[in-house]
Design a protein around this motif. Structure first.
Motif, PDB file in Angstrom:
ATOM      1  N   SER A  91       5.817 -74.743  23.995  1.00 41.00           N
ATOM      2  CA  SER A  91       6.173 -73.891  25.123  1.00 41.00           C
ATOM      3  C   SER A  91       5.136 -72.803  25.271  1.00 41.00           C
ATOM      4  N   ALA A  92       4.862 -72.409  26.527  1.00 41.19           N
ATOM      5  CA  ALA A  92       3.823 -71.405  26.754  1.00 41.19           C
ATOM      6  C   ALA A  92       4.197 -70.527  27.939  1.00 41.19           C
ATOM      7  N   GLY A  93       3.666 -69.307  27.926  1.00 40.46           N
ATOM      8  CA  GLY A  93       3.841 -68.407  29.059  1.00 40.46           C
ATOM      9  C   GLY A  93       5.217 -67.779  29.088  1.00 40.46           C
ATOM     10  N   ALA A  94       5.666 -67.458  30.302  1.00 43.63           N
ATOM     11  CA  ALA A  94       6.955 -66.784  30.441  1.00 43.63           C
ATOM     12  C   ALA A  94       8.078 -67.651  29.881  1.00 43.63           C
ATOM     13  N   GLY A  95       7.915 -68.953  29.970  1.00 45.13           N
ATOM     14  CA  GLY A  95       8.909 -69.864  29.399  1.00 45.13           C
ATOM     15  C   GLY A  95       8.978 -69.753  27.892  1.00 45.13           C
ATOM     16  N   ASN A  96       7.972 -69.111  27.312  1.00 40.61           N
ATOM     17  CA  ASN A  96       7.942 -68.886  25.875  1.00 40.61           C
ATOM     18  C   ASN A  96       8.176 -67.406  25.568  1.00 40.61           C
ATOM     19  N   GLY A  97       8.671 -66.680  26.565  1.00 46.23           N
ATOM     20  CA  GLY A  97       8.968 -65.259  26.361  1.00 46.23           C
ATOM     21  C   GLY A  97       7.761 -64.346  26.504  1.00 46.23           C
ATOM     22  N   LYS A  98       6.684 -64.857  27.081  1.00 43.52           N
ATOM     23  CA  LYS A  98       5.508 -64.006  27.298  1.00 43.52           C
ATOM     24  C   LYS A  98       5.538 -63.508  28.746  1.00 43.52           C
ATOM     25  N   TRP A  99       6.057 -62.293  28.925  1.00 42.14           N
ATOM     26  CA  TRP A  99       6.234 -61.795  30.298  1.00 42.14           C
ATOM     27  C   TRP A  99       4.915 -61.337  30.919  1.00 42.14           C
ATOM     28  N   ALA A 100       4.053 -60.673  30.115  1.00 44.26           N
ATOM     29  CA  ALA A 100       2.839 -60.071  30.688  1.00 44.26           C
ATOM     30  C   ALA A 100       1.811 -61.146  31.020  1.00 44.26           C
ATOM     31  N   LEU A 101       1.127 -60.974  32.143  1.00 44.72           N
ATOM     32  CA  LEU A 101       0.153 -61.969  32.601  1.00 44.72           C
ATOM     33  C   LEU A 101      -0.910 -62.239  31.546  1.00 44.72           C
ATOM     34  N   GLU A 102      -1.391 -61.168  30.929  1.00 44.94           N
ATOM     35  CA  GLU A 102      -2.425 -61.312  29.912  1.00 44.94           C
ATOM     36  C   GLU A 102      -1.943 -62.245  28.785  1.00 44.94           C
ATOM     37  N   ASP A 103      -0.693 -62.049  28.361  1.00 43.22           N
ATOM     38  CA  ASP A 103      -0.132 -62.872  27.281  1.00 43.22           C
ATOM     39  C   ASP A 103       0.088 -64.311  27.737  1.00 43.22           C
ATOM     40  N   CYS A 104       0.469 -64.447  29.018  1.00 49.63           N
ATOM     41  CA  CYS A 104       0.671 -65.794  29.579  1.00 49.63           C
ATOM     42  C   CYS A 104      -0.604 -66.613  29.504  1.00 49.63           C
ATOM     43  N   LEU A 105      -1.695 -65.980  29.927  1.00 52.44           N
ATOM     44  CA  LEU A 105      -2.979 -66.699  29.968  1.00 52.44           C
ATOM     45  C   LEU A 105      -3.414 -67.080  28.553  1.00 52.44           C
ATOM     46  N   GLN A 106      -3.249 -66.125  27.625  1.00 56.74           N
ATOM     47  CA  GLN A 106      -3.617 -66.401  26.231  1.00 56.74           C
ATOM     48  C   GLN A 106      -2.757 -67.523  25.651  1.00 56.74           C
TER      49      GLN A 106
END
Ligand SMILES: [Zn+2]
Lengths: 993, 89
Positions: A446-461
């Motif tokens: 899982s990646a991005g917001a679906g993985n609990g990464k709300w911030a765009l920077e974290d999503c991309l990483q």
């Protein structure tokens, strides 16, 4: 013309205006609009009525989570019921109708339900409508109509659909920032990547917000990335494609809205690795009358402004417990709306955005709540109160601020649906106030917001890292990005949970606080369910209908579970989630069926003589996949008349039947006898070469499984026939024993069902007919006795000739290479004119065999009938073991009240009993009348001049001569007498001529 | 839909196979010597475990051969595929 449409911006094509109709009124939108964005552009505030309480409803969301705008789209055969306006791409001439709101949106008969809503609380279906049961059918009609479910199309769908199978290394579900980054990274390894996104355009949140990437609008980075991906041969991009099912072993199903030769395409994908980047859903806030039109998800408001250039209100209030809605305040301001206030339940909030909001002159009300709203068909005021969060107390009377839009945000829930479908665990993250994906045994990341990464920077990483891992797990070498796209650094104020706004009065009596909008599930319903003893989240779901709608709880489930947890006094993680099942969003039957409709639904099997039967005017019936001649009517002849004639002519002279559909298995090998001794109940070893036997096979439970004639062709060579329907199952069954239990036996089994055709010639003149067409072997009984087989030439064609009979008459079965079968049939018909030869179908075959008391496995048996029940004791060898033998001495097999095969005659000599009819001893007994058996076969016998029937009757063998009653419809019974099941030629003399 | 690796044909979709129930159930040598209970155990009683399950599969739409699989009934992961000749003990 479109009052809420912004002059500039958005992803719509202003040069392509489109006309559409909503509830009979004409509107205009643009290419790129969804039905929802076009309705909002036209300031349509009321789109439907709620399911149970008939409350007026407006658009809340912008995607799959939308609960209210459920539409019937287009007409006639093209009609689509129950689609969400947020997921319908606008097209020219589109016709949409609210499916909820009969007879009209403004005046709704069901409105009274809201007035009397206290009786429609949790479990109201169970309490109100389940008793007395017989009345349910009346209630249901009323509820269905006033609930206004969509109408199914009245004509068959003229569109085509298809299934497509695909394999890939990495399937990426969701094409937002994380998914794009993941696809790009995984593709750098050369991996075959398939990227699917439900929207028309890839980009996800980057198109919905005003965020910048690399100092340019996010849409520019999306354009570059999609362009780069589309140039790669190893990447397949599927837009308008929803991954709706995550099944076992990384098998996923995608439904693609298609513009080419099919309407929708279902992709069936087996992926080595799956990256789930489906983003997150924004939660509503739970306050009194929070379902009123004009109250929307904050993120949806931003989406309509940024993606569709639609500002859904003029005077907005933001209500939030986290930072993301602050962006919505800025979006609204930029779109020219007044933002009357940002109401934040926290003491401080907004992070980096707070300053900008303040600068824009928007009043910030920290430590405040919206407790209620004014306005019914559309909100007019928000009631705002000061709140002491530490003590959960409203500390000041509310002020009322005019507004026509409330953009609310109760935080975000990661879209863990596919992860959960795949069998993954979820864990509650207290900081994020969301479930996030936990352990999973499939090959899933899982990646991005679906993985609990709300911030765009974290999503991309996160997307980058997921792409790297997935490619590596495929054994490939991805190229790590040296630098990820640059986004401005933001700091955030943590979310503070606000699962429901405390009620200013008794929480069970205050105006309704909605959790599930589509099903009208409110806080008070959850509380009531708990008071009534429900504890488990799955039970509460079923009792309150929480999460049962087309949105499957995407909007309201987490709030509902939190309220349940609070009511139970448990932590939310202990309450847990309900089970996530496919499909993620509703899928049309057309897409599910694909090409498998009409003549492609199931293969059709035809015998080699099929065309001849057709020219002879045969009526056909389906027997499994086979099309078999049912009867051969002469001009104007009914079924009954034709069958009577076919039977009489066969018994008087000669009849001819196409029996090719019987299953045929060739058995060869040194251990053939040993093997068949274990399979069949009779003594196979005693059969001399050239002899046939009627054989039955039992299951290991002792029940009759299949029957047929078997023949010994040579010492180590047998030929078996099976029932038409049992052919494949019997072969698998034989293979099972041979391969798993007795691999030491040297035996080979070959299905020859299609290689040989079988023509049965029956009746007193059958021998003369065979002789007439030229037969090179003697046919008389002394040389070719009943129940034997010979190789012969008929009309110079090599055949296997069987002297067997399924009609009780002198009869032959001709087994012939299928290529010669039609020719042989014609020769027999020509030569048979002298005897008035009569082709007969399956119906006459059934009558003839029933007159003789011959059973049909599957009709006169049902898997609970032993050979003893059929009086076939004589076929059970005492000298050997065979499959099922031991079960025949189980206590249950020895009961003397077992259902046993008998004959039945109607006492009036006229009534043909109904097949399946129950048999009773006393029709006047009180209901339920004890049943003692059932009719299994029933026909009018033209040869005997009266009806006959076979039946299974408890203890029937010892009840010959007794009377019973056969049910013949509601409250009517036919008196019958139990007889021996052989009705015709009781001494079996005719077949032995 | 499971992906099942037929020992003779390779990995194929589940739709090509049919399920044969629990593996390692040996047919008693002399059924007539068994008590009703012993026979019923053989006939009806199955382990139905939560977790590892040794079971039979038939490649019915392919090579028609039977083989065994060790499948986890919770995760559906197949840990091992075995042919019956080498594992018939
Ligand atoms: Zn195979």
């Amino acid at each position: 013309m479109q009052p809420n449409r912004l002059k500039t911006g958005g992803r719509i094509n202003r040069s392509k205006p489109l006309n559409f109709f909503f509830n009979g009124k004409a509107f205009k939108g643009y290419e790129g609009d969804t039905l929802a964005s076009a309705l909002l552009a036209n300031d349509v505030k009321l789109v439907g009525r709620s399911f149970k309480l008939r409350r007026p409803r407006g658009i809340v969301g912008s995607g799959a989570e939308e609960p209210n705008s459920i539409m019937q789209v287009d007409k006639g055969a093209m009609a689509q019921p129950n689609v969400r306006a947020t997921q319908v791409l606008l097209h020219d001439g589109l016709i949409a109708k609210s499916t909820r709101g009969w007879p009209s949106l403004r005046f709704d008969i069901g409105f009274m339900l809201d007035v009397f809503s206290s009786i429609f609380s949790a479990g109201f279906y169970y309490k109100t409508f389940m008793h007395p049961r017989p009345f349910w059918k009346y209630y249901e009609r009323f509820i269905r109509k006033s609930a206004g479910f969509g109408k199914a199309p009245e004509h068959s769908d003229p569109e085509t659909y298809e299934h497509r199978n695909a394999h890939c290394d990495v399937l990426v579900a969701g094409g937002g920032p994380a998914g794009l980054m993941a696809a790009l990274t995984a593709a750098s390894s050369g991996a075959r990547v398939l990227l699917a996104d439900d929207q028309t355009e890839f980009g996800g949140s980057l198109l919905n917000t005003a965020t910048h990437v690399n100092s340019k609008p996010g849409s520019e980075w999306v354009r570059q990335t999609v362009s780069a991906l589309s140039k790669l041969d190893n990447v397949t991009l599927l837009n308008r494609s929803t991954v709706f099912g995550y099944h076992d072993h990384n098998f996923l199903t995608i439904v693609q809205e298609s513009d080419d030769h099919v309407r929708q395409r279902e992709w069936r994908v087996r992926a080595k690795q799956v990256i789930l980047s489906q983003g997150a859903f924004e939660r509503p806030l739970v306050f009194c009358n929070n379902d009123r039109p004009g109250i929307m998800q904050a993120s949806a408001v931003s989406t309509y402004i940024n993606r569709y250039a639609v500002c859904p209100g003029e005077r907005a209030i933001i209500f939030t417990n986290n930072d993301s809605a602050y962006q919505t305040a800025l979006d609204l301001k930029r779109a020219g709306a007044t933002v009357a206030a940002v109401v934040d339940s926290r003491k401080k909030g907004g992070g980096s955005y707070a300053a900008a909001v303040e600068q824009a002159g928007i009043p910030l009300l920290y430590g405040h709540l919206i407790t209620n709203v004014s306005g019914q068909n559309h909100i007019t005021k928000a009631h705002i109160a000061k709140w002491d969060g530490d003590n959960d107390a409203i500390i000041e009377n509310s002020i009322k601020i005019p507004c026509d839009l409330i953009a609310m945000s109760g935080g975000w829930s990661a879209a863990v649906h596919l992860h959960s479908q795949a069998g993954g665990q979820n864990q509650w993250d207290h900081n994020l106030c969301s479930f996030v994906p936990g352990a999973i045994s499939q090959q899933t990341i899982s990646a991005g917001a679906g993985n609990g990464k709300w911030a765009l920077e974290d999503c991309l990483q996160d997307g980058h890292d997921a792409g790297m891992s997935a490619a590596k797990r495929c054994g490939l070498q991805p190229i790590a990005s040296e630098q990820l796209p640059a986004v401005s650094e933001i700091h955030t104020t943590p979310i503070e949970p606000l699962w429901r706004v405390p009620a200013t009065v008794d929480p069970d009596r205050c105006p309704k606080q909605f959790l599930d909008f589509q099903n009208d599930t409110c806080v008070s319903d959850i509380r009531l369910a708990v008071r009534e003893g429900y504890r488990n989240v799955e039970h509460v779901k079923r009792y309150t209908a929480l999460g049962f709608g087309t949105d499957q709880g995407k909007l309201g489930n987490i709030n509902g579970m939190a309220v349940l947890a609070e009511t139970l006094g448990k932590p939310l993680e202990d309450v847990g989630t309900t089970t996530f099942r496919p499909p993620y969003t509703p899928v049309s039957f057309g897409a599910c069926a694909g090409e498998s409709v009409g003549s492609l639904y199931d293969p059709v099997r035809k015998t080699a003589m099929h065309d001849l039967h057709r020219s002879a005017g045969a009526k056909f019936e389906n027997v499994g996949q086979w099309h078999r001649p049912w009867y051969f009517p002469k001009r104007g002849e009914s079924l009954d008349a034709a069958v009577a004639r076919e039977c009489l002519k066969t018994r008087q002279s000669v009849g001819i039947l196409d029996a090719s559909t019987l299953g045929k298995i060739d058995v060869q090998g040194p251990d053939a006898v040993k093997f068949l001794e274990r399979i069949y109940t009779h003594n196979v070893g005693n059969m001399s070469v050239g002899r046939c036997a009627y054989g039955i096979m039992l299951g290991e439970d002792g029940m009759v499984m299949d029957d047929g004639v078997m023949a010994r062709i040579d010492d180590q060579h047998f030929y078996l026939t099976t029932t038409t329907g049992g052919a494949a199952a019997v072969l698998s069954w034989l293979e099972l024993w041979l391969q798993t239990e007795w691999p030491e036996l040297d035996v080979f089994l070959t299905s020859v069902t299609d290689h040989y055709s079988t023509i049965a010639v029956s009746g007193p003149n059958s021998m003369k007919l065979i002789e007439k067409i030229g037969c090179d072997i003697p046919l008389t009984s002394d040389q070719f006795p009943f129940m034997s087989i010979r190789n012969a030439h008929l009309n110079r064609i090599p055949v296997q000739l069987f002297r067997v009979s399924f009609s009780g008459e002198l009869a032959f079965e001709i087994n012939i290479d299928s290529n010669y079968a039609a020719g042989m049939w014609e020769v027999l018909i020509d030569a048979g004119q002298e005897f008035d030869i009569t082709p007969y179908g399956t119906e006459a075959m059934h009558v003839l065999r029933a007159e003789k008391g011959f059973i049909i496995v599957g009709q006169d048996t049902d898997g609970s009938v032993t050979p003893v029940d059929l009086r076939m004791n004589w076929m059970l060898s005492k000298d050997k073991d065979f499959i099922g033998k031991r079960s025949l001495s189980r206590p249950d097999s020895l009961r003397d009240d077992r259902k046993q095969l008998v004959g039945l005659l109607s006492n009036d000599g006229k009534t043909v009993l109904l097949e399946g009819a129950q048999l009773v001893e006393d029709p006047a007994a009180s209901i339920p009348i004890p049943m003692c058996g059932h009719v299994s076969s029933s026909y009018m016998s033209s040869c005997l001049g009266h009806p006959i029937a076979l039946a299974l009757v408890a203890g029937g063998h010892s009840r010959i001569g007794q009377s019973l009653y056969a049910s013949s419809g509601e409250k009517s019974f036919v008196p019958v007498t139990i007889t021996n099941p052989i009705f015709y030629d009781k001494k079996n003399e005719l077949q032995n001529v | 839909m499971l992906l099942i690796k037929c020992p003779w044909c390779g990995a194929r979709a589940e739709t090509e196979f049919s399920y044969g129930g629990e593996a390692d159930i040996k047919r008693p040598e002399a059924p007539d010597k068994l008590s009703d209970k012993e026979w019923a155990d053989y006939l009806f009683m199955r382990k139905n475990p939560r977790g590892t399950h040794r079971e039979l599969w038939n490649h019915s739409q392919g090579c028609r051969r039977w083989f065994g699989a060790e499948r986890n009934t919770v995760t559906y992961q197949i840990a091992d595929i075995f042919t019956l000749s080498e594992d018939s003990g």
